[in-house]
Write a protein that holds these residues in place. Structure first.
Motif, PDB file in Angstrom:
ATOM      1  N   ARG A 294       0.827  -1.208   0.000  1.00 45.87           N
ATOM      2  CA  ARG A 294       0.000   0.000   0.000  1.00 45.87           C
ATOM      3  C   ARG A 294       0.864   1.263   0.000  1.00 45.87           C
ATOM      4  N   MET A 295       1.971   1.184   0.737  1.00 47.96           N
ATOM      5  CA  MET A 295       2.896   2.327   0.745  1.00 47.96           C
ATOM      6  C   MET A 295       3.363   2.652  -0.667  1.00 47.96           C
ATOM      7  N   ALA A 296       3.741   1.614  -1.379  1.00 42.85           N
ATOM      8  CA  ALA A 296       4.225   1.821  -2.738  1.00 42.85           C
ATOM      9  C   ALA A 296       3.121   2.427  -3.608  1.00 42.85           C
ATOM     10  N   ASP A 297       1.877   2.036  -3.332  1.00 40.58           N
ATOM     11  CA  ASP A 297       0.761   2.641  -4.078  1.00 40.58           C
ATOM     12  C   ASP A 297       0.649   4.135  -3.792  1.00 40.58           C
ATOM     13  N   HIS A 298       0.808   4.489  -2.515  1.00 43.19           N
ATOM     14  CA  HIS A 298       0.750   5.920  -2.176  1.00 43.19           C
ATOM     15  C   HIS A 298       1.892   6.683  -2.844  1.00 43.19           C
ATOM     16  N   VAL A 299       3.073   6.039  -2.882  1.00 45.78           N
ATOM     17  CA  VAL A 299       4.203   6.693  -3.543  1.00 45.78           C
ATOM     18  C   VAL A 299       3.889   6.876  -5.029  1.00 45.78           C
ATOM     19  N   THR A 300       3.245   5.880  -5.617  1.00 41.27           N
ATOM     20  CA  THR A 300       2.871   5.992  -7.024  1.00 41.27           C
ATOM     21  C   THR A 300       1.949   7.194  -7.221  1.00 41.27           C
ATOM     22  N   ASN A 301       1.003   7.380  -6.278  1.00 39.53           N
ATOM     23  CA  ASN A 301       0.140   8.559  -6.358  1.00 39.53           C
ATOM     24  C   ASN A 301       0.963   9.838  -6.335  1.00 39.53           C
ATOM     25  N   ILE A 302       1.950   9.860  -5.454  1.00 37.82           N
ATOM     26  CA  ILE A 302       2.797  11.052  -5.361  1.00 37.82           C
ATOM     27  C   ILE A 302       3.480  11.307  -6.699  1.00 37.82           C
ATOM     28  N   ALA A 303       4.038  10.242  -7.265  1.00 39.82           N
ATOM     29  CA  ALA A 303       4.755  10.393  -8.534  1.00 39.82           C
ATOM     30  C   ALA A 303       3.809  10.884  -9.638  1.00 39.82           C
ATOM     31  N   GLU A 304       2.583  10.381  -9.614  1.00 42.29           N
ATOM     32  CA  GLU A 304       1.611  10.838 -10.617  1.00 42.29           C
ATOM     33  C   GLU A 304       1.276  12.308 -10.433  1.00 42.29           C
ATOM     34  N   LEU A 305       1.207  12.718  -9.164  1.00 41.15           N
ATOM     35  CA  LEU A 305       0.960  14.138  -8.887  1.00 41.15           C
ATOM     36  C   LEU A 305       2.100  14.999  -9.417  1.00 41.15           C
ATOM     37  N   VAL A 306       3.317  14.473  -9.306  1.00 41.06           N
ATOM     38  CA  VAL A 306       4.467  15.240  -9.797  1.00 41.06           C
ATOM     39  C   VAL A 306       4.382  15.424 -11.321  1.00 41.06           C
ATOM     40  N   VAL A 307       3.960  14.376 -12.009  1.00 41.84           N
ATOM     41  CA  VAL A 307       3.798  14.516 -13.457  1.00 41.84           C
ATOM     42  C   VAL A 307       2.752  15.584 -13.766  1.00 41.84           C
ATOM     43  N   TYR A 308       1.674  15.602 -12.988  1.00 40.18           N
ATOM     44  CA  TYR A 308       0.654  16.645 -13.170  1.00 40.18           C
ATOM     45  C   TYR A 308       1.241  18.032 -12.906  1.00 40.18           C
ATOM     46  N   LEU A 309       1.998  18.122 -11.829  1.00 33.31           N
ATOM     47  CA  LEU A 309       2.598  19.406 -11.480  1.00 33.31           C
ATOM     48  C   LEU A 309       3.457  19.938 -12.629  1.00 33.31           C
ATOM     49  N   VAL A 310       4.264  19.056 -13.187  1.00 32.11           N
ATOM     50  CA  VAL A 310       5.214  19.496 -14.214  1.00 32.11           C
ATOM     51  C   VAL A 310       4.532  19.695 -15.566  1.00 32.11           C
ATOM     52  N   GLU A 311       3.679  18.748 -15.933  1.00 31.28           N
ATOM     53  CA  GLU A 311       3.157  18.776 -17.304  1.00 31.28           C
ATOM     54  C   GLU A 311       1.699  19.209 -17.412  1.00 31.28           C
ATOM     55  N   GLY A 312       1.035  19.314 -16.271  1.00 32.93           N
ATOM     56  CA  GLY A 312      -0.384  19.674 -16.316  1.00 32.93           C
ATOM     57  C   GLY A 312      -1.253  18.537 -16.829  1.00 32.93           C
ATOM     58  N   LYS A 313      -0.676  17.317 -16.851  1.00 31.58           N
ATOM     59  CA  LYS A 313      -1.416  16.159 -17.354  1.00 31.58           C
ATOM     60  C   LYS A 313      -1.790  15.245 -16.213  1.00 31.58           C
ATOM     61  N   ILE A 314      -3.067  14.877 -16.132  1.00 32.27           N
ATOM     62  CA  ILE A 314      -3.469  13.928 -15.096  1.00 32.27           C
ATOM     63  C   ILE A 314      -3.301  12.530 -15.656  1.00 32.27           C
ATOM     64  N   ILE A 315      -2.350  11.759 -15.079  1.00 27.70           N
ATOM     65  CA  ILE A 315      -2.077  10.436 -15.664  1.00 27.70           C
ATOM     66  C   ILE A 315      -2.638   9.307 -14.823  1.00 27.70           C
ATOM     67  N   ARG A 316      -3.193   9.635 -13.643  1.00 27.80           N
ATOM     68  CA  ARG A 316      -3.727   8.514 -12.864  1.00 27.80           C
ATOM     69  C   ARG A 316      -5.054   8.066 -13.471  1.00 27.80           C
ATOM     70  N   HIS A 317      -5.387   6.835 -13.212  1.00 20.27           N
ATOM     71  CA  HIS A 317      -6.589   6.223 -13.775  1.00 20.27           C
ATOM     72  C   HIS A 317      -6.571   6.237 -15.298  1.00 20.27           C
ATOM     73  N   THR A 318      -5.400   6.310 -15.893  1.00 18.57           N
ATOM     74  CA  THR A 318      -5.339   6.188 -17.344  1.00 18.57           C
ATOM     75  C   THR A 318      -4.580   4.921 -17.648  1.00 18.57           C
ATOM     76  N   SER A 319      -4.859   4.326 -18.791  1.00 27.60           N
ATOM     77  CA  SER A 319      -4.063   3.171 -19.164  1.00 27.60           C
ATOM     78  C   SER A 319      -3.534   3.423 -20.574  1.00 27.60           C
ATOM     79  N   PRO A 320      -2.303   3.054 -20.886  1.00 27.83           N
ATOM     80  CA  PRO A 320      -1.354   2.440 -19.978  1.00 27.83           C
ATOM     81  C   PRO A 320      -0.968   3.415 -18.871  1.00 27.83           C
ATOM     82  N   PRO A 321      -0.597   2.844 -17.684  1.00 22.66           N
ATOM     83  CA  PRO A 321      -0.349   3.708 -16.541  1.00 22.66           C
ATOM     84  C   PRO A 321       0.816   4.670 -16.727  1.00 22.66           C
ATOM     85  N   VAL A 322       1.716   4.344 -17.616  1.00 20.18           N
ATOM     86  CA  VAL A 322       2.886   5.210 -17.757  1.00 20.18           C
ATOM     87  C   VAL A 322       3.016   5.755 -19.178  1.00 20.18           C
ATOM     88  N   PRO A 323       2.170   6.684 -19.567  1.00 18.24           N
ATOM     89  CA  PRO A 323       2.307   7.244 -20.916  1.00 18.24           C
ATOM     90  C   PRO A 323       3.624   8.013 -21.039  1.00 18.24           C
TER      91      PRO A 323
END
Ligand SMILES: Nc1ncnc2c1ncn2[C@@H]1O[C@H](COP(=O)(O)OP(=O)(O)O)[C@@H](O)[C@H]1O
Ligand SMILES: [Mg+2]
Lengths: 223, 271
Positions: free
Chosen positions: A193-222
């Motif tokens: 579960r910790m790793a899942d929370h970290v994944t959320n953090i990393a996804e937030l960082v992508v949003y912060l930098v690129e303005g793109k929401i990548i969570r709940h998208t597939s493939p998970p790592v565009p």
């Protein structure tokens, strides 16, 4: 100029989050040490310290609400403030999971050790490194590093699967091991579960930098 | 069982353009004598939406707005290039053969400072209608009440229609100017910083009004108040030095602008 003042407050916000992440990493570290060295006193201290992380979570939330109300940030500033709010929640949950690992460790320490702990510390240090890298990615606003962290989540999942199979074989062979095996699998689940929370953090960082929401998208790592 | 289709999550690459349009500037350039003020602007104006025009002082926002009702024609030495099309007919407002009076019949404009005529409240709103030949008192009364209601002013002035317009508060005067503009049922309402002379409450009233009005009329608003643009508009155009820097959905432009200049401007880090 008012903008310089605002920039300083944004920098301060990042510093607070880095501090909170440092605390969370330390909680993970000590929780695993408490398990591996069978040190229940240490486990108690980790549980006791969780309130510090909670306090930082509240402090960061308040700072963000204030920045939103007083500065009405837009664009990147807005993404930074909203990301910081969510990020502190993720870190708070990570710390809660460390606390729950300690509770299981205390219970386990009352019985003889079921088996040498190998995969669990590996999962733990992976989770810890992931926390560190995701926060580094946040502070440096590095989307590439953030995406790398997301990929690591799979290793943690694999380790957990492996551990489940092993614990299952213990339980099948000897019912006396069941309570310990279940506690250990709770710990593995907490780390996963910790790793899942970290994944959320990393996804937030992508949003912060690129303005793109990548969570709940597939493939998970565009890319 | 079939899985439900997941909603498509919009990424900044999916920048969209408005449709249908009420008007559209196409490669519009304008100069005051030899001084170019607008350079090759192409800006769509979505029908029944609010489009905000933002940008630093002197970037040409008012100049752009004044092109729509051919106000520049009143001064010598000005020069247009390109076109402004008004839909659904697609008429080019700037074409030489188009009569500026005809254009002005279809549009209405409200300025920064409330500028009621030194006449009664009633006469102010009646003005545009009388110019259009409406003389029947009953029709006038009806239209004036309607316009004042649309401008959210009726309740405050219904008992003092013959009072001097200048006796109203600043916020009321500005809503009176809105009523005057709305009385003629314009297709396009042009607003040039309509709240910059008003206090926060009067400003909030006007903003509420704009949101109500857009069901009936297309609005193009110039504002230097970024929060206002963010609050009321659907689309935003950011101009700088007479050029269009970025055009997009307001919510996109204020959360994730695609141009660095826009980012710097809306976050107050300009220059
Ligand atoms: N009547 C005029 N004659 C000559 N230059 C003008 C006139 N009106 C505006 N300008 C110039 O055109 C530019 C754009 O002005 P304006 O449209 O008023 O900008 P904004 O409304 O964005 O503040 C400015 O450089 C301004 O000095
Ligand atoms: Mg102006």
């Amino acid at each position: 100029m008012i903008q310089r003042h605002f920039d300083e407050e944004l920098a301060e916000l990042k510093t607070k989050l880095a501090r909170m992440a440092g605390l969370a990493e330390d909680q993970i570290d000590k929780a695993l040490a408490a398990l591996v060295t069978r040190d229940s006193a240490l486990a108690c201290r980790v549980i006791e310290r969780d309130h510090k992380v909670n306090a930082l979570d509240v402090e960061i939330d308040e700072a963000c609400i204030e920045l939103l109300a007083l500065h009405q940030p837009a664009a990147h500033d807005l993404r930074l403030v909203t990301t910081a709010m969510k990020l502190s929640t993720e870190l708070e949950r990570i710390s809660d999971l460390a606390e729950s690992i300690c509770e299981r460790a205390i219970e386990l320490n009352e019985e003889p050790q079921l088996k040498p702990y190998i995969d669990i510390p590996r999962m733990g240090s992976l989770a810890r490194v992931m926390v560190k890298e995701s926060i580094d990615a946040f502070v440096k606003e590095d989307a590439t590093l953030a995406r790398k962290v997301i990929v690591n989540d799979d290793f943690v999942d694999d380790l957990m699967e492996q551990l489940f199979r092993e614990l299952l074989s213990f339980m099948v062979e000897n019912p006396h091991t069941i309570s310990r095996a279940i506690r250990l699998s709770f710990i593995a689940k907490s780390l996963e579960r910790m790793a899942d929370h970290v994944t959320n953090i990393a996804e937030l960082v992508v949003y912060l930098v690129e303005g793109k929401i990548i969570r709940h998208t597939s493939p998970p790592v565009p890319l | 069982m079939e899985l439900m289709e997941l909603p498509h999550i919009e990424s900044p690459e999916d920048r969209v353009l408005p449709k249908p349009l009420k008007a559209e500037a196409r490669s519009l350039s304008f100069s005051y004598g030899s001084r170019p003020a607008l350079r090759n602007l192409s800006i769509p104006i979505a029908e029944y939406k609010i489009t905000a025009l933002i940008g630093p002082s002197g970037c040409g926002k008012s100049t752009f707005l004044r092109c729509f009702n051919r106000m520049h024609d009143l001064y010598p030495g000005t020069c247009y290039e390109g076109e402004i099309l008004l839909y659904p007919d697609g008429r080019n407002i700037l074409a030489r053969e188009v009569d500026p009076i005809e254009v002005r019949m279809r549009l209405a404009m409200v300025f920064q400072k409330p500028n009621p005529f030194p006449k009664s409240v009633y006469e102010n709103v009646a003005y545009g209608l009388k110019v259009r030949g409406v003389m029947d008192r009953r029709i006038l009364d009806e239209k004036i009440e309607q316009a004042l209601r649309s401008a959210a002013l009726w309740e405050e002035v219904k008992d003092r229609l013959s009072a001097q317009a200048t006796s109203l508060s600043g916020g009321q005067q500005q809503r009176l100017c809105m009523a005057r503009a709305l009385a003629i049922d314009p297709e396009l309402l042009l607003l040039d910083e309509p709240t910059s002379a008003l206090d926060p409450i009067a400003t909030a009233n006007i903003e509420e009004l704009l949101l109500d009005l857009k069901r009936r009329v297309t609005i193009l608003i110039v504002t230097h108040n970024m929060q206002q643009a963010a609050r009321v508009s659907d689309w935003t155009a950011f101009m700088y030095l007479g050029e269009l820097v970025e055009f997009g959905l307001t919510k996109q432009l204020f959360t994730n602008p695609s141009r660095k200049q826009t980012e710097d401007y809306i976050t107050g880090r300009f220059g």
